[in-house]
Motif scaffolding. Structure first.
Motif, PDB file in Angstrom:
ATOM      1  N   MET A   1       0.836  -1.211   0.000  1.00 41.73           N
ATOM      2  CA  MET A   1       0.000   0.000   0.000  1.00 41.73           C
ATOM      3  C   MET A   1       0.871   1.262   0.000  1.00 41.73           C
ATOM      4  SD  MET A   1      -3.092   1.126  -0.118  1.00 41.73           S
ATOM      5  CE  MET A   1      -3.927   2.659   0.165  1.00 41.73           C
ATOM      6  N   ASP A   2       1.883   1.228   0.845  1.00 45.93           N
ATOM      7  CA  ASP A   2       2.764   2.394   0.915  1.00 45.93           C
ATOM      8  C   ASP A   2       3.429   2.659  -0.434  1.00 45.93           C
ATOM      9  OD1 ASP A   2       2.102   2.757   3.488  1.00 45.93           O
ATOM     10  OD2 ASP A   2       3.902   1.835   4.353  1.00 45.93           O
ATOM     11  N   GLU A   3       3.789   1.565  -1.070  1.00 44.66           N
ATOM     12  CA  GLU A   3       4.459   1.734  -2.358  1.00 44.66           C
ATOM     13  C   GLU A   3       3.494   2.327  -3.387  1.00 44.66           C
ATOM     14  OE1 GLU A   3       6.313  -1.833  -3.644  1.00 44.66           O
ATOM     15  OE2 GLU A   3       6.985  -0.964  -5.545  1.00 44.66           O
ATOM     16  N   ALA A   4       2.250   1.866  -3.303  1.00 40.22           N
ATOM     17  CA  ALA A   4       1.249   2.409  -4.227  1.00 40.22           C
ATOM     18  C   ALA A   4       1.066   3.900  -3.987  1.00 40.22           C
ATOM     19  CB  ALA A   4      -0.074   1.669  -4.042  1.00 40.22           C
ATOM     20  N   ILE A   5       1.002   4.259  -2.734  1.00 42.04           N
ATOM     21  CA  ILE A   5       0.836   5.684  -2.402  1.00 42.04           C
ATOM     22  C   ILE A   5       2.033   6.488  -2.916  1.00 42.04           C
ATOM     23  CG2 ILE A   5       0.794   7.308  -0.477  1.00 42.04           C
ATOM     24  CD1 ILE A   5      -0.874   5.240   1.056  1.00 42.04           C
ATOM     25  N   THR A   6       3.198   5.904  -2.742  1.00 48.41           N
ATOM     26  CA  THR A   6       4.386   6.593  -3.249  1.00 48.41           C
ATOM     27  C   THR A   6       4.279   6.829  -4.749  1.00 48.41           C
ATOM     28  OG1 THR A   6       5.731   5.530  -1.550  1.00 48.41           O
ATOM     29  CG2 THR A   6       6.890   6.456  -3.442  1.00 48.41           C
ATOM     30  N   ASN A   7       3.822   5.795  -5.437  1.00 48.66           N
ATOM     31  CA  ASN A   7       3.665   5.934  -6.891  1.00 48.66           C
ATOM     32  C   ASN A   7       2.615   6.985  -7.246  1.00 48.66           C
ATOM     33  OD1 ASN A   7       5.588   4.075  -7.850  1.00 48.66           O
ATOM     34  ND2 ASN A   7       4.232   2.369  -7.377  1.00 48.66           N
ATOM     35  N   ILE A   8       1.539   6.961  -6.508  1.00 47.50           N
ATOM     36  CA  ILE A   8       0.482   7.941  -6.780  1.00 47.50           C
ATOM     37  C   ILE A   8       0.996   9.358  -6.566  1.00 47.50           C
ATOM     38  CG2 ILE A   8      -1.713   8.838  -5.927  1.00 47.50           C
ATOM     39  CD1 ILE A   8      -2.492   5.904  -5.351  1.00 47.50           C
ATOM     40  N   LEU A   9       1.691   9.525  -5.455  1.00 45.02           N
ATOM     41  CA  LEU A   9       2.219  10.862  -5.179  1.00 45.02           C
ATOM     42  C   LEU A   9       3.215  11.293  -6.258  1.00 45.02           C
ATOM     43  CD1 LEU A   9       2.642  10.653  -1.304  1.00 45.02           C
ATOM     44  CD2 LEU A   9       0.945  11.948  -2.612  1.00 45.02           C
ATOM     45  N   GLU A  10       3.990  10.337  -6.704  1.00 39.37           N
ATOM     46  CA  GLU A  10       4.929  10.646  -7.770  1.00 39.37           C
ATOM     47  C   GLU A  10       4.173  11.072  -9.027  1.00 39.37           C
ATOM     48  OE1 GLU A  10       7.998  11.040  -7.867  1.00 39.37           O
ATOM     49  OE2 GLU A  10       8.431  11.053 -10.020  1.00 39.37           O
ATOM     50  N   GLY A  11       3.108  10.323  -9.324  1.00 42.96           N
ATOM     51  CA  GLY A  11       2.295  10.683 -10.480  1.00 42.96           C
ATOM     52  C   GLY A  11       1.695  12.069 -10.334  1.00 42.96           C
ATOM     53  N   CYS A  12       1.222  12.356  -9.137  1.00 40.01           N
ATOM     54  CA  CYS A  12       0.665  13.688  -8.888  1.00 40.01           C
ATOM     55  C   CYS A  12       1.710  14.768  -9.113  1.00 40.01           C
ATOM     56  CB  CYS A  12       0.132  13.772  -7.455  1.00 40.01           C
ATOM     57  SG  CYS A  12      -1.311  12.749  -7.149  1.00 40.01           S
ATOM     58  N   LYS A  13       2.880  14.475  -8.618  1.00 41.28           N
ATOM     59  CA  LYS A  13       3.957  15.455  -8.756  1.00 41.28           C
ATOM     60  C   LYS A  13       4.255  15.697 -10.240  1.00 41.28           C
ATOM     61  CE  LYS A  13       8.861  15.943  -7.756  1.00 41.28           C
ATOM     62  NZ  LYS A  13       9.989  15.030  -7.838  1.00 41.28           N
ATOM     63  N   LEU A  14       4.363  14.608 -10.960  1.00 43.44           N
ATOM     64  CA  LEU A  14       4.651  14.744 -12.393  1.00 43.44           C
ATOM     65  C   LEU A  14       3.530  15.487 -13.105  1.00 43.44           C
ATOM     66  CD1 LEU A  14       6.080  11.167 -13.010  1.00 43.44           C
ATOM     67  CD2 LEU A  14       7.353  13.316 -13.133  1.00 43.44           C
ATOM     68  N   ALA A  15       2.320  15.185 -12.689  1.00 44.15           N
ATOM     69  CA  ALA A  15       1.180  15.853 -13.332  1.00 44.15           C
ATOM     70  C   ALA A  15       1.214  17.347 -13.060  1.00 44.15           C
ATOM     71  CB  ALA A  15      -0.126  15.235 -12.833  1.00 44.15           C
ATOM     72  N   ARG A  16       1.564  17.675 -11.834  1.00 41.70           N
ATOM     73  CA  ARG A  16       1.644  19.109 -11.511  1.00 41.70           C
ATOM     74  C   ARG A  16       2.738  19.790 -12.312  1.00 41.70           C
ATOM     75  NH1 ARG A  16       0.622  17.738  -6.172  1.00 41.70           N
ATOM     76  NH2 ARG A  16       2.831  17.800  -5.690  1.00 41.70           N
ATOM     77  N   GLU A  17       3.838  19.070 -12.435  1.00 44.09           N
ATOM     78  CA  GLU A  17       4.938  19.655 -13.206  1.00 44.09           C
ATOM     79  C   GLU A  17       4.517  19.876 -14.659  1.00 44.09           C
ATOM     80  OE1 GLU A  17       8.546  17.585 -10.607  1.00 44.09           O
ATOM     81  OE2 GLU A  17       8.166  16.952 -12.668  1.00 44.09           O
ATOM     82  N   LEU A  18       3.808  18.879 -15.169  1.00 44.37           N
ATOM     83  CA  LEU A  18       3.334  19.011 -16.547  1.00 44.37           C
ATOM     84  C   LEU A  18       2.383  20.188 -16.676  1.00 44.37           C
ATOM     85  CD1 LEU A  18       2.979  18.061 -19.444  1.00 44.37           C
ATOM     86  CD2 LEU A  18       1.297  16.405 -18.636  1.00 44.37           C
ATOM     87  N   GLU A  19       1.491  20.291 -15.708  1.00 44.77           N
ATOM     88  CA  GLU A  19       0.534  21.392 -15.758  1.00 44.77           C
ATOM     89  C   GLU A  19       1.258  22.734 -15.709  1.00 44.77           C
ATOM     90  OE1 GLU A  19      -2.213  21.508 -12.517  1.00 44.77           O
ATOM     91  OE2 GLU A  19      -3.645  22.715 -13.644  1.00 44.77           O
TER      92      GLU A  19
END
Length: 361
Positions: A1-19
């Motif tokens: 679960m923690d790893e999934a959350i880490t991945n999600i947060l990473e995705g969020c970060k990347l998405a924000r950067e893209l935005e």
DNA sequence: AGGATTTGACCCTA
DNA sequence: TAGGGTCAAATCCT
């Protein structure tokens, strides 16, 4: 679960950067860059989804989605809601100017399209727009989503003499057109809340107080009905239980060319078990709007067959959508979906069109 | 001026 | 017959 959350947060970060990148280079953004960034985001979320999927698979998932809608029966929804909360806490609670709510119905429809076994019947219009042919299948599905409500309470006082009108043209209530039902949180604009713009232009033609409902239902038809014979309609209503959520029922297809993203509703028909079973867990959350897939039988009776996320950032909705609707189709379309959202799902009034206006000019 | 909205009346369906 | 969907005149808005 923690790893999934880490991945999600990473995705969020990347998405924000893209935005951020998009915002900074509004008129000078490279499709290659968009694609590459999108791919990275997809990778992060896909990894998270794979982990969450394996987590959830141990908990449940009955593939049968009965007609009861199962609001409360959201197996595995907890994890997703946690993920949603993460997305929101990561700063995605505000609609982005680029991730326009217009996208969401498209995304929801697209997800079901991916899941559907039947090949959608489509044709390319002369201008390059995609027109979706009207479905004639009596078994249709809709989805549930949201849109903008026009400001109410202005002072028009249309009043017609009691005699009026001769005969009415044929009017049917229970047509067999698709019904797409969506819920969206109200968008706060100044002192008022209204549903988000769905990218099409609508003309209000009626409002009714509905028995048992606190709020009136508003009726809209496509503004271009007269020009293109566009039969698209929608009904907008605030929810009694949540006045800050709007339920919008879309009926019929847009045949007008006013949007680059006509809803691919008809492509959802016919309903089949692939769609039904593919739309996995039902998620209900006060913080996320939902898309509900509704099946209508030949007698016009409707029943919900599934719900999926739609009111989130496109990236999250795409990924969760893929996870929810097409585990058997995993990894087949996430990048394409993202690219589609980025490049095609803007409306005539969306900022994406403003950015890429030359695409269709 | 013309399009959009309001709102009571009308009409269809369950 | 009740309730929901639509019509269309009056009015508002741009």
């Amino acid at each position: 679960m923690d790893e999934a959350i880490t991945n999600i947060l990473e995705g969020c970060k990347l998405a924000r950067e893209l935005e951020t990148s998009i915002m900074k280079q509004v008129f000078n953004i490279s499709p290659d860059y968009l694609m590459k960034s999108s791919e990275e985001i997809v990778t992060a979320f896909t990894a998270a989804m794979n982990l969450l999927t394996s987590l959830n698979s141990s908990l449940h998932v009955s593939s049968s989605m009965g007609g009861d809608g199962g609001e409360g029966g959201s197996h595995g929804a907890t994890s997703i809601i946690q993920a949603l909360n993460l997305f929101q806490s990561a700063g995605f609670e505000q609609p982005s100017m680029f991730f326009h709510p217009t996208h969401y119905p498209r995304v929801a429809s697209e997800m079901a399209t991916v899941s559907a076994v039947a090949t959608p019947v489509m044709e390319l219009g002369g201008s390059g727009y995609v027109n979706v042919l009207e479905s004639t299948n009596p078994e249709v599905i809709g989805s549930h989503g949201g849109a903008r409500l026009t400001p109410e309470g202005s002072s028009g006082s249309g009043r017609r003499p009691a005699e009026s009108t001769g005969q009415r043209s044929t009017r049917r209530r229970r047509d067999n057109t698709e019904r797409v039902i969506q819920r969206f949180p109200a968008v706060r604009t100044g002192n008022s809340e209204m549903p988000p713009d769905d990218g099409y232009t609508w003309r209000k033609y009626g409002q009714k107080d509905i028995l048992g409902c606190r709020f009136p239902r508003s009726y809209f038809r496509c503004t271009h009905k007269n020009y293109y014979g566009c039969e698209a309609k929608k009904q907008v209503q605030r929810l009694d239980e949540d006045p800050y959520t709007y339920e919008v029922v879309y009926c019929g297809q847009h045949s007008c060319l006013t949007s680059t993203t006509p809803l691919l509703i008809s492509s959802l028909a016919p309903v089949n078990t692939a769609v039904t079973s593919a739309v996995a867990p039902i998620i209900t959350s006060a913080t996320a709007s939902s898309t509900t897939y509704v099946a209508t039988n030949p007698r016009g009776e409707s029943s919900m067959i599934g719900t999926t996320l739609s009111e989130m950032t496109p990236s999250t909705s795409i990924h969760l959508g893929n996870w929810l609707t097409s585990r058997d189709l995993a990894d087949t379309r996430p990048v394409a979906d993202m690219a589609d959202v980025l490049f095609n799902s803007g409306s005539s009034s969306s900022s994406m069109d403003a950015i890429f206006y030359s695409k269709h000019d």
